[in-house]
Design a protein around this motif. Structure first.
Motif, PDB file in Angstrom:
ATOM      1  N   MET A  47       0.876  -1.245  -0.006  1.00 57.69           N
ATOM      2  CA  MET A  47       0.049  -0.136   0.090  1.00 57.69           C
ATOM      3  C   MET A  47       0.784   1.304  -0.152  1.00 57.69           C
ATOM      4  SD  MET A  47      -2.990  -0.935  -0.693  1.00 57.69           S
ATOM      5  CE  MET A  47      -3.577   0.787  -0.548  1.00 57.69           C
ATOM      6  N   ARG A  48       2.012   1.224   0.521  1.00 63.30           N
ATOM      7  CA  ARG A  48       2.687   2.341   0.772  1.00 63.30           C
ATOM      8  C   ARG A  48       3.448   2.569  -0.716  1.00 63.30           C
ATOM      9  NH1 ARG A  48       4.396   0.420   5.565  1.00 63.30           N
ATOM     10  NH2 ARG A  48       6.332  -1.178   4.924  1.00 63.30           N
ATOM     11  N   THR A  49       3.618   1.595  -1.552  1.00 59.96           N
ATOM     12  CA  THR A  49       3.974   1.514  -3.022  1.00 59.96           C
ATOM     13  C   THR A  49       2.898   2.083  -3.779  1.00 59.96           C
ATOM     14  OG1 THR A  49       5.609  -0.121  -2.836  1.00 59.96           O
ATOM     15  CG2 THR A  49       4.821   0.174  -4.948  1.00 59.96           C
TER      16      THR A  49
ATOM     17  N   ALA B  23      -0.153   6.644  -6.574  1.00 60.48           N
ATOM     18  CA  ALA B  23      -1.312   7.652  -6.757  1.00 60.48           C
ATOM     19  C   ALA B  23      -0.897   8.978  -6.467  1.00 60.48           C
ATOM     20  CB  ALA B  23      -2.184   7.170  -5.671  1.00 60.48           C
ATOM     21  N   ARG B  24       0.172   9.446  -5.758  1.00 61.50           N
ATOM     22  CA  ARG B  24       0.698  10.769  -5.628  1.00 61.50           C
ATOM     23  C   ARG B  24       1.184  11.126  -7.028  1.00 61.50           C
ATOM     24  NH1 ARG B  24       1.969   9.166  -0.295  1.00 61.50           N
ATOM     25  NH2 ARG B  24       4.114   8.313  -0.976  1.00 61.50           N
ATOM     26  N   ARG B  25       1.862  10.266  -7.630  1.00 61.47           N
ATOM     27  CA  ARG B  25       2.318  10.685  -9.100  1.00 61.47           C
ATOM     28  C   ARG B  25       1.324  10.865 -10.104  1.00 61.47           C
ATOM     29  NH1 ARG B  25       6.129   6.514  -7.510  1.00 61.47           N
ATOM     30  NH2 ARG B  25       5.015   5.043  -8.799  1.00 61.47           N
TER      31      ARG B  25
ATOM     32  N   VAL C 126      -5.911   5.119   3.071  1.00 58.03           N
ATOM     33  CA  VAL C 126      -4.859   4.040   3.120  1.00 58.03           C
ATOM     34  C   VAL C 126      -4.754   3.445   4.449  1.00 58.03           C
ATOM     35  CG1 VAL C 126      -2.458   3.468   2.624  1.00 58.03           C
ATOM     36  CG2 VAL C 126      -3.714   4.755   0.694  1.00 58.03           C
ATOM     37  N   PRO C 127      -4.457   4.164   5.464  1.00 55.90           N
ATOM     38  CA  PRO C 127      -4.157   3.719   6.693  1.00 55.90           C
ATOM     39  C   PRO C 127      -5.330   2.731   7.176  1.00 55.90           C
ATOM     40  CG  PRO C 127      -3.525   5.990   6.725  1.00 55.90           C
ATOM     41  CD  PRO C 127      -4.482   5.938   5.565  1.00 55.90           C
TER      42      PRO C 127
ATOM     43  N   ALA D 219      -5.500  -5.938  -6.079  1.00 55.40           N
ATOM     44  CA  ALA D 219      -4.051  -5.150  -6.869  1.00 55.40           C
ATOM     45  C   ALA D 219      -2.982  -5.859  -5.948  1.00 55.40           C
ATOM     46  CB  ALA D 219      -4.166  -3.732  -6.633  1.00 55.40           C
ATOM     47  N   TYR D 220      -3.130  -6.004  -4.496  1.00 58.23           N
ATOM     48  CA  TYR D 220      -2.167  -6.670  -3.940  1.00 58.23           C
ATOM     49  C   TYR D 220      -1.889  -8.247  -4.377  1.00 58.23           C
ATOM     50  CZ  TYR D 220      -0.434  -9.006   0.287  1.00 58.23           C
ATOM     51  OH  TYR D 220       0.388  -9.725   1.160  1.00 58.23           O
TER      52      TYR D 220
END
Length: 349
Positions: free
Chosen positions: A41-43, A48-50, A62-63, A159-160
């Motif tokens: 999820m960090r990846t 998502a930020r990009r 996310v958390p 996705a994971y």
């Protein structure tokens, strides 16, 4: 209710068509434990930020996410996971369940209730009123069954898991983008695979093709039937619907008909098992010359059509126009597309 299956114009195709597409397991799948899910999820958050998702939305969603094994189980149980993995069943039982008296009656009632809206949308788009209603009926039984899976959690889990990571990670990011647009997470619920609202759009399809059908300035496919129907019509326009052309007609194929000369030589870049069941294209005049007899309405002599016999020789067959292919864009399944066309015909009677 779109997934990339071969070309840029079709970037939203098939709300559930991906379940029938060829699946390539990913060797990069993570072990399914909490720590590795959090790491993934960090990846995904960085991705998502990009793509322009706000940090505020990422921090809000996310958390809270945990891995949902149920949606992965449902995904792995879908038919068509591997080419040739199962025989194609007969169409008749599927038709009996999806073009039944209850769905026809409910469709006619829904049609009458929103008829002015349907007429207005059809006039603007060229998409027949009964086709919009038939899609609505197939996807959610006219809004009655829309699913209650939290899209963010479902899509993050799929996705994971990794089998179709490119698809589901993109749809997860689309959910975050929808939240950035002001759509509350409580509204972003639907099927285990991420389809949502009356028309069961995937999140990326909502972002690109949902439209405002009631004039309030918001494309609300969850609580506005007008928006949902207008969005279905917009999807069909985007996919190339040709105004005034039926989806197809039931036909009778004569005994002794030589099918070998009409076998298609084309291989579709998506859903090949769906398209390989269609014959070569011929004009209606050519089909008539071969003894193919329409049952009920017919098509003009110059209309191009392909033949499908979903229950085999001796049973009702269908000549299919280019507009049938547009219905397949919504869900790449011959059974689905045939049932939508037949339900639309019944609703219009």
């Amino acid at each position: 209710m779109r997934v990339v299956f071969g070309n840029a114009r079709r970037a939203g195709l098939g709300l559930f068509a991906f379940a029938l597409a060829a699946i390539c397991p990913s060797s990069a799948a993570f072990a399914q434990d909490g720590a590795s899910f959090d790491s993934y999820m960090r990846t995904l958050s960085a991705e998502a930020r990009r793509e322009g998702v706000s940090q505020r939305t990422i921090d809000a969603v996310v958390p809270t996410l945990t891995y949902n094994p149920r949606v992965v189980e449902l995904d792995r149980g879908q038919p068509g996971g591997a080419p040739g993995s199962s025989a194609i069943p007969p169409f008749a039982p599927y038709k009996a369940r999806h073009v039944d008296a209850s769905r026809i009656s409910r469709g006619r009632n829904a049609y009458q209730r929103v008829r002015p809206t349907l007429y207005r949308i059809s006039e603007q788009t060229g998409v027949p009123t009964q086709v919009m209603v038939a899609i609505w009926g197939h996807e959610t039984n006219y809004g009655a069954v829309r699913g209650d899976f939290d899209l963010a959690r479902s899509l993050a889990s799929l996705a994971y898991e990794g089998r179709r990571r490119a698809l589901f990670s993109g749809e997860f990011i689309a959910v975050l983008k929808a939240m950035d647009r002001g759509i509350p997470r409580s509204r972003l619920v639907g099927s285990w695979a991420g389809a949502t609202g009356h028309p069961q759009f995937l999140p990326s399809v909502y972002l690109r093709l949902a439209v405002d059908g009631d004039g309030d300035g918001v494309a609300d496919i969850w609580s506005s039937e007008a928006d949902a129907l207008a969005s279905i019509a917009n999807y069909f326009v985007f996919s190339g619907w040709r105004s005034g052309e039926p989806w197809g007609v039931p036909v009778r194929v004569p005994g002794g008909f030589n099918r070998s000369e009409l076998t298609t030589r084309m291989v579709s870049p998506r859903c090949p098992r769906v398209f390989e069941r269609h014959s070569q294209w011929r004009t209606m005049a050519e089909w008539r010359a071969l003894g193919i007899t329409p049952q009920g309405r017919t098509l003009g002599d110059n209309v191009m059509a392909s033949l499908i016999e979903p229950d085999g020789p001796g049973q009702t067959a269908y000549l299919l126009t280019g507009n049938y292919r547009v219905i397949l864009d919504y869900n790449c399944s011959n059974f689905y597309a045939l049932s939508v066309g037949l339900l639309a015909d019944e609703i219009a009677r």
